[in-house]
Design an enzyme around this catalytic site. Sequence first.
Site, PDB file in Angstrom:
ATOM      1  N   LYS A 269       0.827  -1.196   0.000  1.00 54.17           N
ATOM      2  CA  LYS A 269       0.000   0.000   0.000  1.00 54.17           C
ATOM      3  C   LYS A 269       0.867   1.254   0.000  1.00 54.17           C
ATOM      4  O   LYS A 269       2.037   1.217   0.417  1.00 54.17           O
ATOM      5  CB  LYS A 269      -0.870   0.026   1.262  1.00 54.17           C
ATOM      6  N   ARG A 343     -10.279 -11.430   1.670  1.00 60.35           N
ATOM      7  CA  ARG A 343     -11.189 -12.437   1.114  1.00 60.35           C
ATOM      8  C   ARG A 343     -10.570 -13.828   1.141  1.00 60.35           C
ATOM      9  O   ARG A 343     -11.281 -14.821   1.155  1.00 60.35           O
ATOM     10  CB  ARG A 343     -11.600 -12.028  -0.306  1.00 60.35           C
TER      11      ARG A 343
END
Length: 491
Positions: A269, A343
């Site tokens: 990130k 996920r």
Amino acid sequence: MTVSLTSQDPARLAVDALVVAVAQQDGAPVVLGADHLPKELRAQLADAAALGITGAADEVRRLPGTGLAATVVVLTGVGPADTLTPEALRRAAGAATRELAGTGSVALAFPTDDVAAVAEGALLGAYSYTRYRASQTAKLAPVAAIQIVTAHPRDRAALAAVARAEVIAAAVHGTRDLVNAAPNDLYPAAFAEAAKAAAKDSGAKGLKITVLDDKALAAGGYGGLIGVGQGSVRGPRLVKIAYSPSRPKVKVALVGKGITFDSGGISIKPAAGMEAMKSDMAGAAAVLHTVIAAARLELPVAVTGWLCLAENMPSGTAQRPSDVLTIRGGKTVEVLNTDAEGRLVMADGLVAAVEEKPDVVIDIATLTGAQLVALGHRVSAVMGTDDVRGEVVDAAGASGEQFWPMPLPADLRAGLKSKVADIANVSDRFGGMLTAGIFLQEFVGTTPWAHLDIAGPAYNERSAHGYTPVGGTGVGVRTLLALLEGRAPAV
């Protein structure tokens, strides 16, 4: 913190602060229940507008307690007088107790019989996080004692409402504490130990905790947790916390994302804002404390929580874009972006939850930045089976949280096709929140299911509002509890 009910004249309550409500009526502020106040104070408040008071939601003003036994009178805005909803009462009570941090005792004199909303709001607002502060802790300490003025202080329903509010607030505060903890202190193994301690300290009956460590996860085929966690020196964990009342007829599974820090892994990130990624375990924290609260309330519903815990770090051992993972149950996933890690761990948790054949499974996760783009900082999303999705929306409405129903368009599934595996973990950037929901749907089969994306609302990086502090908010706990309570009558 103590909460009690009283029918004593508010003007004679010897507290540090007396809180009264101000509403907006015909464009002007009006003090609700002003007849309880002494004439000197009523005269002072007769023209509240001249004092700069509007009665708007979240407005809190302190004035000298003229003619009161209380030191100060606190005016808290409830918004329009003709829409005095339970949530408006919660927010007003919570804004007042939040602003009164460092105060010993507070009395709330609201002209309403809704003791539940006032108690819940006041308790939710009475929160502070001082674990890492060496000074000013007394100034920041939450209100120590709360009295709620009511005409029926011994009414069983009112007393039960206060008791329930105390359990709910403890669950929300516990969730906030975990979210606010520094990631060097709250890593997967530490989270698992914190879960054990929270369950034990709750004193609730019927709770059992099981923890799967690195070796157990590998042996059980939990490829998502292993893959995400392999870049960190602090290995992943899967925590199962089960509440089993006597002979339950309803079984609910809750699955929570618990990425204790999300650097993005190899797909790292940007530095700006990465510090907020300590909050990427808010879903698991909410699940933990929801199950404990269900046990404390002795709900006649069997509830099993699955906390999917990992730290997503870049290193020589981290998973790479193009790696293929095998999720529990055998389905393979091509990892195209290691920052879409939530996920992957949730897939393992969902499969494990469904294996126990619950009546319904609910997952909750700070899953996508796309949730923020679509719904902003205060509204969470819910997807899934139509009836369960509606059940979540109704539970949220009853509890005062904002969840918006979203679709799972079948055409988006094509974007998750992989050239080498059963499914890819990302698609293109459009509809990213919905695509993440479609990915999770692959792992629940025919079990009734809902997916709650709380990416924005779980962590408040802006200013405090109502009963919501800066930092961890505890969002989702009240909705999940309301859903469990809603299922209980069917037993």
